[in-house]
Design an enzyme around this catalytic site. Structure first.
Site, mmCIF file in Angstrom:
data_model
loop_
_atom_site.group_PDB
_atom_site.id
_atom_site.type_symbol
_atom_site.label_atom_id
_atom_site.label_comp_id
_atom_site.label_asym_id
_atom_site.label_seq_id
_atom_site.Cartn_x
_atom_site.Cartn_y
_atom_site.Cartn_z
ATOM 1 N N SER A 1 0.249 -6.657 12.322
ATOM 2 C CA SER A 1 1.015 -7.640 11.577
ATOM 3 C C SER A 1 2.014 -8.387 12.458
ATOM 4 O O SER A 1 2.752 -7.759 13.223
ATOM 5 C CB SER A 1 1.782 -6.873 10.500
ATOM 6 O OG SER A 1 1.836 -7.632 9.358
ATOM 7 N N HIS B 1 -10.716 -3.521 12.984
ATOM 8 C CA HIS B 1 -9.647 -4.272 12.313
ATOM 9 C C HIS B 1 -9.348 -5.471 13.203
ATOM 10 O O HIS B 1 -8.496 -5.411 14.089
ATOM 11 C CB HIS B 1 -8.411 -3.379 12.159
ATOM 12 C CG HIS B 1 -7.324 -4.010 11.347
ATOM 13 N ND1 HIS B 1 -5.989 -3.823 11.609
ATOM 14 C CD2 HIS B 1 -7.378 -4.827 10.274
ATOM 15 C CE1 HIS B 1 -5.275 -4.507 10.728
ATOM 16 N NE2 HIS B 1 -6.087 -5.120 9.912
ATOM 17 N N ARG C 1 0.830 -1.201 0.000
ATOM 18 C CA ARG C 1 0.000 0.000 0.000
ATOM 19 C C ARG C 1 0.866 1.253 0.000
ATOM 20 O O ARG C 1 1.997 1.243 0.441
ATOM 21 C CB ARG C 1 -0.915 0.014 1.230
ATOM 22 C CG ARG C 1 -2.112 -0.924 1.105
ATOM 23 C CD ARG C 1 -3.003 -0.903 2.326
ATOM 24 N NE ARG C 1 -2.262 -1.258 3.540
ATOM 25 C CZ ARG C 1 -1.811 -0.383 4.419
ATOM 26 N NH1 ARG C 1 -2.022 0.908 4.263
ATOM 27 N NH2 ARG C 1 -1.143 -0.797 5.477
ATOM 28 N N LYS D 1 -8.475 -2.314 1.182
ATOM 29 C CA LYS D 1 -8.401 -1.391 2.311
ATOM 30 C C LYS D 1 -9.208 -0.119 2.061
ATOM 31 O O LYS D 1 -9.627 0.548 2.996
ATOM 32 C CB LYS D 1 -6.929 -1.055 2.634
ATOM 33 C CG LYS D 1 -6.186 -2.235 3.254
ATOM 34 C CD LYS D 1 -6.876 -2.801 4.500
ATOM 35 C CE LYS D 1 -6.025 -3.830 5.219
ATOM 36 N NZ LYS D 1 -6.756 -4.523 6.302
ATOM 37 N N ASP E 1 -9.917 -10.578 9.264
ATOM 38 C CA ASP E 1 -9.311 -9.240 9.201
ATOM 39 C C ASP E 1 -10.239 -8.052 9.468
ATOM 40 O O ASP E 1 -9.827 -7.086 10.074
ATOM 41 C CB ASP E 1 -8.666 -9.069 7.813
ATOM 42 C CG ASP E 1 -7.676 -7.913 7.760
ATOM 43 O OD1 ASP E 1 -6.883 -7.776 8.708
ATOM 44 O OD2 ASP E 1 -7.693 -7.149 6.794
ATOM 45 N N LYS F 1 -2.716 -12.729 14.920
ATOM 46 C CA LYS F 1 -4.168 -12.573 14.729
ATOM 47 C C LYS F 1 -4.752 -13.667 13.820
ATOM 48 O O LYS F 1 -5.740 -14.302 14.152
ATOM 49 C CB LYS F 1 -4.413 -11.170 14.140
ATOM 50 C CG LYS F 1 -5.846 -10.805 13.878
ATOM 51 C CD LYS F 1 -5.983 -9.304 13.585
ATOM 52 C CE LYS F 1 -5.296 -8.911 12.294
ATOM 53 N NZ LYS F 1 -6.188 -8.523 11.202
ATOM 54 N N THR F 2 -4.103 -13.883 12.669
ATOM 55 C CA THR F 2 -4.614 -14.886 11.723
ATOM 56 C C THR F 2 -4.392 -16.299 12.270
ATOM 57 O O THR F 2 -5.282 -17.139 12.255
ATOM 58 C CB THR F 2 -3.912 -14.724 10.352
ATOM 59 O OG1 THR F 2 -4.111 -13.375 9.919
ATOM 60 C CG2 THR F 2 -4.500 -15.652 9.310
ATOM 61 N N ARG G 1 1.410 -12.359 -1.106
ATOM 62 C CA ARG G 1 0.057 -12.553 -0.580
ATOM 63 C C ARG G 1 -0.737 -13.557 -1.399
ATOM 64 O O ARG G 1 -0.429 -13.809 -2.558
ATOM 65 C CB ARG G 1 -0.714 -11.228 -0.657
ATOM 66 C CG ARG G 1 -0.122 -10.118 0.172
ATOM 67 C CD ARG G 1 -0.869 -9.976 1.439
ATOM 68 N NE ARG G 1 -0.366 -8.911 2.293
ATOM 69 C CZ ARG G 1 -0.914 -8.625 3.454
ATOM 70 N NH1 ARG G 1 -1.962 -9.295 3.886
ATOM 71 N NH2 ARG G 1 -0.420 -7.675 4.214
#
Length: 550
Positions: A256, A236, A73, A216, A275, A260-261, A340
Site C-alpha cells: 500500500s 500480489h 479486513r 481477499k 492487484d 503499484k496502482t 474504496r
C-alpha cells in the site's frame, strides 16, 4: 403496479435449473421461505440495496454503500481449517491460524441458518482467473445486495451461455456477515469470523460486512490452489503490457502506498490488472474481473482513470457524500481512511480484455517506499537478490502528523502480500526465481520514497522521475546502462537514466551528511536482517547472502 412487480419476481425466480435448486436444498436452504436471486441485473441489486440496506446513488451514478462497524479486513479473525488434505502445505502461524473442522461446521450451519431468515438471498456465480486452463468457478451466497454487486464487479462475469452451463462451483462463499459468530464456540476470539476450508472448498463469513473479505478470501484460495494443484505462481502484483502485437509484459510488486496502482496505470500501455495475478507456464493472467481502488483524496486531475470509472454499476464503500447534491467527498475520512471503489475492469479505458497476456514477463519491478531515504531510486537485482527482497517485502509507513511520531515505521510483508499467503514464503520465492531464470527476466527495485534525507528532512522522490525510470526500463535503455555498486545492500545502481538528475541516483550524494547517511544505511540493513530471520528456515544460503551485509 402490483401485478407488474409480481411478474418481475416470477422472471427472476426461475433463473435456477433443477440441479442447482437441488444443491441449495441439500445445503440446508429453506426454498419455501427464501427467494434466491442469481446473477441479478445491476439495476435490480441497486433497487434492493436502496430499499433494504440504506444505500444511495451518487451524483455520477455509483452506488454508495456502508459496511457497518468493520471498515477494513480483520486479519486476526481469519482462520484456515486444519484438515488432512492441506495441512502439510499450509504455513501455519500468525498469518494462517488453525481452526478445527467441527468449529467450521458450527459456523457454516450458523451462516445458513441466518441466510434462511432473509427474504432475499443473493447468489453470484462467476470465475476467478482469466485463463480457462487455470480458472475456478466461484459461487457467492450473500444476504446483502451490495455484497452480490461487489463480487459481480470483482469476479469475472460469465456470459449467458457460461452461466447456463455453470454446473458445480469449485468454491463457495457463505456470506452471513450481518450476523455475529458465537464467541463461546471453541477457537473463536470475537464475534467476527472469516474462515476457509480447503477440503470442502468453502468460506464462511460472520460478523463483518466489509466486502474486501470476500475478495481477499478468493485471493487466499488462489494462493493455495495455483501452486499446489496447478503448479502456477500466484502473485500480489499489478501487471501491464506494451501496446501492439504481443508487447512486453511487466509485473509490479508493492505494498500500500508504494505506487503499484499509479505506476501500472500507464497511458502508453495496456492494463492487465491492478492487484492479483498468476504467472503461468504460458504467460500472465489477472485473477479478477474488477478493481478495488482506494479513493482517499481521489481527484480527476491526479487519477482520471479511476475517477471516471465511478459511474453506474460501481460501488463506493464508506465514502462520505454531500446530501444536497450527492457528490462524494473523497477527502472526508470521518468514516474510515480506507474508502474504496469497486468497478469492473472494463471501466478503465486502456484495460486489456480478456485480462491475459500470452507471453512471459520481460521485467519485474519491486516497489518500496523507503522513508529512511537510503535506498536508491532504482537498482538492478540479481535472481538471488530478487528472491531476498521478495521474501522481505519491505516498505515503510510514514508518520502521521497528529500523534507526533517523527520516526517512520518499517513494514516487512513477505511476498509483498503477507496476509494472503498460504504456503511458506520460500515456496513462492523459489518459483519466482525459477521463472525469472528460465525466461531471463530483469528485476528492478524502485524506491518511490524519500531522497536527500529521511522523512522530515529529505523529500519524496518526484513521481515524474519514477515514471522516467519506469520508461527507461520499458524502452530497454536502463538494462544497457553503466552500473556501480551501492554499499551494504550490494545493489547495482545505474550511473545515468534519461530524464533523471544523475546525482539523485546515488542516495549518498544527496544527503548533506555522510555520517548520518552511513548510520541510516546500517540501521536499515539491521532491520532487514532481523525481519528476514523469520523466514530463514526454508531459504537457501545463496539467497540469505543476497541481503545487506553489515
Amino acid at each position: 403496479m402490483v401485478h407488474g412487480r409480481h411478474g418481475h419476481d416470477e422472471l427472476e425466480g426461475n433463473q435456477f435449473l433443477g440441479k442447482e435448486l437441488k444443491y441449495f436444498s441439500q445445503a440446508g436452504f429453506d426454498l419455501d421461505r427464501i427467494h434466491i436471486k442469481r446473477n441479478a441485473p445491476i439495476a435490480s441489486l441497486y433497487e434492493d440495496a436502496i430499499l433494504n440496506e440504506g444505500a444511495v446513488i451518487s451524483s455520477s451514478g455509483a452506488l454508495i454503500n456502508f459496511s457497518g462497524k468493520k471498515t477494513g479486513r480483520s486479519p486476526k479473525d481469519k482462520r484456515i481449517v486444519y484438515e488432512e488434505t492441506s495441512k502439510d502445505d499450509v504455513w501455519w502461524g500468525p498469518v494462517n491460524i488453525k481452526m478445527d473442522e467441527h468449529t467450521f461446521e458450527i459456523n457454516r450451519e450458523r451462516a445458513i441458518d441466518y441466510l434462511n431468515t432473509r427474504e432475499n438471498v443473493y447468489v453470484f456465480d462467476g470465475f476467478a482467473g482469466w485463463d480457462p486452463k487455470y480458472r475456478i468457478k466461484v459461487r457467492v451466497i450473500a444476504s446483502r445486495a451490495y455484497h452480490a454487486l461487489f463480487m459481480h464487479n470483482m469476479l469475472i462475469r460469465p456470459t449467458a451461455q457460461e452461466l447456463e452451463n455453470f454446473g458445480e462451483p469449485d468454491f463457495i462463499i457463505y456470506n452471513a456477515g450481518q450476523f455475529p459468530a458465537n464467541r463461546f464456540t471453541t477457537g473463536m476470539t470475537s464475534t467476527t469470523s472469516v474462515e476457509v476450508n480447503f477440503k470442502r472448498m468453502e468460506m464462511v463469513i460472520l460478523g463483518t460486512e466489509y466486502a474486501g473479505e470476500m475478495k481477499k478470501g478468493i485471493f487466499s484460495v488462489m494462493h493455495y490452489l495455483q501452486p499446489v494443484k496447478f503448479g502456477q505462481l500466484s502473485l500480489h502484483s499489478s501487471a501491464n503490457q506494451a501496446k501492439g502485437d504481443n508487447g512486453d509484459v511487466t509485473l509490479f510488486f508493492g505494498l500500500s502506498g508504494t505506487g503499484k496502482t499509479t505506476l501500472s496505470a500507464d497511458p502508453n500501455r495496456l492494463l492487465i490488472g491492478d492487484d492479483e495475478h498468476v504467472w503461468s507456464d504460458t504467460g500472465v493472467f489477472n485473477i479478477e474481473g474488477g478493481c478495488y481502488a482506494k479513493t482517499i483524496n481521489l481527484s480527476a486531475e491526479k487519477e482520471p482513470e479511476i475517477f471516471n470509472a465511478i459511474k453506474f454499476g460501481s460501488i463506493l464503500e464508506n465514502v462520505v457524500y454531500n446530501p444536497a447534491d450527492r457528490v462524494p467527498d473523497y477527502d472526508d475520512v470521518s468514516i474510515t481512511e480506507n474508502t474504496r471503489c469497486a468497478y469492473p475492469i472494463e471501466y478503465i479505458p486502456n484495460a486489456k480484455i480478456p485480462c491475459i497476456a500470452d507471453r512471459q514477463p520481460s521485467n519485474i519491478i519491486m516497489l518500496t517506499c523507503d522513508a529512511f531515504g537510503v535506498l536508491p531510486p532504482v537498482s538492478r537485482l540479481t535472481p538471488e537478490q530478487a528472491q531476498y527482497h521478495f521474501v522481505a517485502g519491505y516498505t515503510s509507513k510514514t508518520p502521521g502528523t497528529e500523534d507526533g511520531i517523527v520516526e517512520p515505521s518499517p513494514t516487512f510483508s513477505t511476498c509483498y502480500g503477507q496476509p494472503f499467503i498460504i504456503l511458506h514464503p520460500g515456496r513462492y520465492a523459489k518459483m519466482l526465481a525459477e521463472r525469472m531464470e528460465k525466461n531471463k527476466v530483469d528485476c528492478w527495485l524502485i524506491n518511490t520514497g524519500w531522497t536527500g534525507g529521511k522523512f522530515g528532512t529529505g523529500k519524496r522522490c518526484p513521481l515524474k522521475y519514477t515514471r522516467a525510470i519506469v520508461d527507461a526500463i520499458h524502452n530497454g535503455s536502463l538494462a544497457k546502462a553503466e552500473f556501480e555498486t551501492f554499499p551494504v545492500f550490494n545493489l547495482s545502481i545505474p550511473k545515468a537514466v534519461e530524464g533523471v538528475p544523475s546525482e539523485i541516483l546515488d542516495p549518498a550524494k544527496v544527503w548533506p551528511s555522510k555520517e548520518a547517511f552511513n548510520a541510516e544505511v546500517q540501521k536499515l540493513g539491521g532491520m532487514f536482517q532481523k525481519a528476514f530471520s523469520k523466514y530463514e528456515d526454508a531459504i537457501t544460503a545463496d539467497v540469505k547472502a543476497a541481503g545487506p551485509i553489515l
